[in-house]
Design an enzyme around this catalytic site. Structure first.
Site, PDB file in Angstrom:
ATOM      1  N   GLU A 179      70.574 -36.709 -81.106  1.00 32.45           N
ATOM      2  CA  GLU A 179      70.258 -36.117 -79.681  1.00 32.45           C
ATOM      3  C   GLU A 179      72.058 -34.769 -79.648  1.00 32.45           C
ATOM      4  OE1 GLU A 179      69.738 -40.475 -76.934  1.00 32.45           O
ATOM      5  OE2 GLU A 179      71.587 -39.163 -77.768  1.00 32.45           O
ATOM      6  N   THR A 218      62.316 -41.829 -77.999  1.00 33.88           N
ATOM      7  CA  THR A 218      62.734 -42.014 -76.678  1.00 33.88           C
ATOM      8  C   THR A 218      63.268 -41.126 -76.818  1.00 33.88           C
ATOM      9  OG1 THR A 218      64.787 -43.077 -77.420  1.00 33.88           O
ATOM     10  CG2 THR A 218      62.527 -44.437 -76.109  1.00 33.88           C
ATOM     11  N   LYS A 233      62.093 -44.103 -84.858  1.00 34.05           N
ATOM     12  CA  LYS A 233      62.819 -43.801 -84.256  1.00 34.05           C
ATOM     13  C   LYS A 233      64.014 -44.265 -84.170  1.00 34.05           C
ATOM     14  CE  LYS A 233      63.559 -44.762 -80.729  1.00 34.05           C
ATOM     15  NZ  LYS A 233      64.697 -45.141 -79.579  1.00 34.05           N
ATOM     16  N   THR A 239      69.261 -48.491 -81.235  1.00 32.02           N
ATOM     17  CA  THR A 239      68.667 -48.095 -80.548  1.00 32.02           C
ATOM     18  C   THR A 239      67.342 -47.236 -81.472  1.00 32.02           C
ATOM     19  OG1 THR A 239      70.009 -47.301 -78.622  1.00 32.02           O
ATOM     20  CG2 THR A 239      67.750 -46.707 -78.645  1.00 32.02           C
ATOM     21  N   ASN A 263      72.700 -38.026 -72.510  1.00 28.00           N
ATOM     22  CA  ASN A 263      73.390 -39.019 -71.984  1.00 28.00           C
ATOM     23  C   ASN A 263      73.970 -39.526 -71.187  1.00 28.00           C
ATOM     24  OD1 ASN A 263      72.749 -41.191 -74.298  1.00 28.00           O
ATOM     25  ND2 ASN A 263      74.284 -39.368 -76.014  1.00 28.00           N
ATOM     26  N   SER A 319      68.353 -39.958 -65.476  1.00 25.51           N
ATOM     27  CA  SER A 319      67.952 -38.929 -63.961  1.00 25.51           C
ATOM     28  C   SER A 319      66.311 -38.957 -64.236  1.00 25.51           C
ATOM     29  CB  SER A 319      69.054 -38.233 -63.465  1.00 25.51           C
ATOM     30  OG  SER A 319      69.358 -37.273 -64.814  1.00 25.51           O
TER      31      SER A 319
END
Lengths: 401, 401
Positions: free
Chosen positions: B272, B151, B177, B188, B396, B401
């Site tokens: 991230e 992702t 992942k 996640t 995040n 969007s």
């Protein structure tokens, strides 16, 4: 940057409580970074302090000197934390000099420090400034003190309350600083509240602890707690005598709680990088501890906080945070979630009538409520928090540079 | 952005485990977002799943179908979480179609989903793709599968191990992942590991749980946990028979743990916005739980993580985080802190010989160890984490969007 927060226009003087401030270039020159509060003889002082095992030197000293306290000496720019025995001696030296300037015993002066951790206080600059602090004491000094204790705060924080006890006016005024390292049990947070009422130390302590639960212990910015937090309440003994058995006591505790809550919310409104002020209202819990656990789990979630920053109604992140809260035997079947008056989840599932545009409109506001009903009891709790923005990272990545 | 991480050059095929991947434009078109793992008849499957109370529909279904499992169907781009009863039906429909394509019973197919929460799966696009997945199964499909389940991951994650059991070669290959919503108890996070060994389900389950403790349950990116986590281990029964009583079992568990730890560290390296890979090594604890509590308190501290991002040796933040860890009767007197080989704090105080430039040099690296000795016992624990950067907030805040 602060969300719906401006400096207080005026703060009511408290008879018997006088402030002085001075610049000592502790971190940078050009602004007051020392503040001294002198209380009339006979005043009582109560305090609540950080529970961090690495409590800073001033915390250890202040905690031991509550009885007989007459003066509170505060510096910003340096926390005097993680400085070992030399730091402890530095704090004692500052108190000693303040005591001489004020004609007190050294153990009547309580030290408070806030700012960077792990660096020695610059005594060479502080001591000369402390020696002169006694010359400019004024009951009108609250706002100047609120400015002097700021670190990353962008707005000075203060509030006053006046209540009528049996026809006699009682004043409460308080100031606070803090915008990062904030969570329950306080953190890099200092608050100083005084009243002109006459209150025995044990009663003042009880009132302060009750007020804390629904004010400074109900906020979270980033989940971090500091080595230096303290919230002090002082009663100067110049107005009505109050005690739990006498009329007016509940009014006093309510006013103290209300004042502390306004200061606590001001800290969140001025949270580092904050663009939103968010009220987490958790209800339907079996007990208040459970409601608080859920509220703080959501308040501490970086994913919820970044979604709030983006104004993105990614309510799945709220749901995921609720789902990992430490609640025993938790079933989602009764859970309801709403943003202000927009109901999103009912009985653990998204509502058929939910329209994302409605939630987006709520989250576009600077201030809103996330309401979570656990559907398993009658207890509730309210917690205030902020979002997580680029600016939070910038401030904390660059704080020492 | 990933810290010292590149895609695996090759992943060893596991006899009896075949992957197929396909694009279904679940979130966006143009890349594979479906992956199917078909296991030989007689394979055993063990799994560890999220403990989030809002566990997603696929988690509930997969957890109930471990016995007799033959196929694992994975999609990225949509977590099918918070989707209520309709989402549960969607997951069942996907499994039903995969079962038809593979000639299996529907309850032999386990569903896994990862991606945005709270949106229905696009069955109109997924079903036609699932119907064709059986045509392209290959033992060489591991790397393609590692790519299909990504992702916000920037690098596909996979690793292989080969061990020799009594002269017979046993292969283990795994993919994973995950880069946000990561903390112990996974989040996640999806991982799929297969071995060609022959292992009873209960033994495989025990081996997986032991491996998890020192791999996926020892990492934290942001303290959030997800609705969809799962780590699966499959034994296809094509090579040596292993059991706790037989020789080679400890070698197998060690290889599984080592493989899982490499995948777990890869998740942190690709966290991230990560710019640093940080090992938290806590020792001198009374027990391992206490060591883990301290390690995770530091790993979750936004103030420590932003200081790491800045490369700023603001060790006071480490000290403050250690000080608030939930450790009973905690005294700072025995605490020592070091960054790699630079000793900073000893016996609870900064060392006289500490030079900030030395610590700054350590923190300028992309990868280093924060070593914390509690000085009160012999237990230790290691946790891996990342820093907190602007990029974490951007990812995040903009994820949907």
């Amino acid at each position: 940057m602060a969300v719906n927060l401006s400096a207080p226009e005026q703060l009511a003087p408290v008879a018997g409580a006088r402030w002085a401030t001075a610049p000592a270039a502790i971190k940078k020159p050009g602004h007051d970074d020392l503040a001294l509060l002198l209380l009339d003889a006979g005043a009582t002082v109560a305090g609540v302090f950080t529970r961090n095992a690495f409590a800073a030197a001033p915390v250890h000293i202040a905690r031991a000197r509550l009885a007989g306290a007459r003066a509170l000496l505060v510096n910003s720019g340096n926390a005097n934390a993680g400085t070992g025995r030399p730091g402890h001696a530095d704090a004692l030296a500052c108190c000693e000099h303040a005591a001489v300037a004020l004609g007190l015993e050294a153990d009547q002066v309580l030290p408070f420090s806030t700012g960077v951790i792990g660096q020695r206080l610059p005594l060479d600059r502080m001591i000369p400034a402390i020696d002169r602090l006694g010359d400019e004491l004024s009951e009108a000094g609250w706002l100047a003190a609120a400015r002097a204790i700021m670190t990353t705060d962008t707005v000075p924080k203060g509030a006053s309350r006046m209540i009528d006890i049996d026809g006699e006016r009682v004043v409460l005024t308080g100031i606070a600083k803090g915008s990062g390292m904030i969570r329950p049990d306080m953190a890099t947070m200092l608050a100083f509240i005084a009243t002109d009422a006459t209150i025995a130390q044990a009663d003042l302590d009880a009132a302060l602890r009750e007020a804390m639960a629904r004010s400074f212990n109900s906020i979270s910015v980033d989940g971090d707690t500091s080595t230096n937090d303290a919230c002090m309440a002082c009663a100067t003994g110049r107005a009505a005598t109050l005690s739990p058995a006498a009329p007016g006591w509940r009014d006093f505790v309510a006013a103290l709680t209300d004042l502390a809550a306004e200061l606590a919310r001001a800290v969140v409104r001025d949270a580092e990088g904050a663009t939103r002020f968010i009220t987490l209202a958790v209800g339907g819990a079996r007990d208040e501890a459970e409601a608080r656990a859920v509220a703080f789990t959501v308040a501490h979630s970086p994913l919820v906080k970044t979604a709030c920053f983006a104004g993105d109604p990614n309510w799945g992140r709220i749901l995921a945070a609720v789902g990992r809260a430490p609640v025993p035997d938790f079933s989602i079947d009764g859970v309801a979630i709403a943003l202000d008056d927009v109901a999103i989840v009912a009985e653990g599932e998204p509502r058929a009538d939910y329209a994302e545009a409605d939630a987006a409109a709520v989250m576009a506001q600077a201030e809103y409520t996330i309401a979570i009903d656990l559907g398993r009891g009658d207890a509730a709790s309210t917690v205030w928090t902020s979002d997580l923005s680029y600016e939070y990272v910038r401030i904390n990545a660059e704080y020492r540079s």
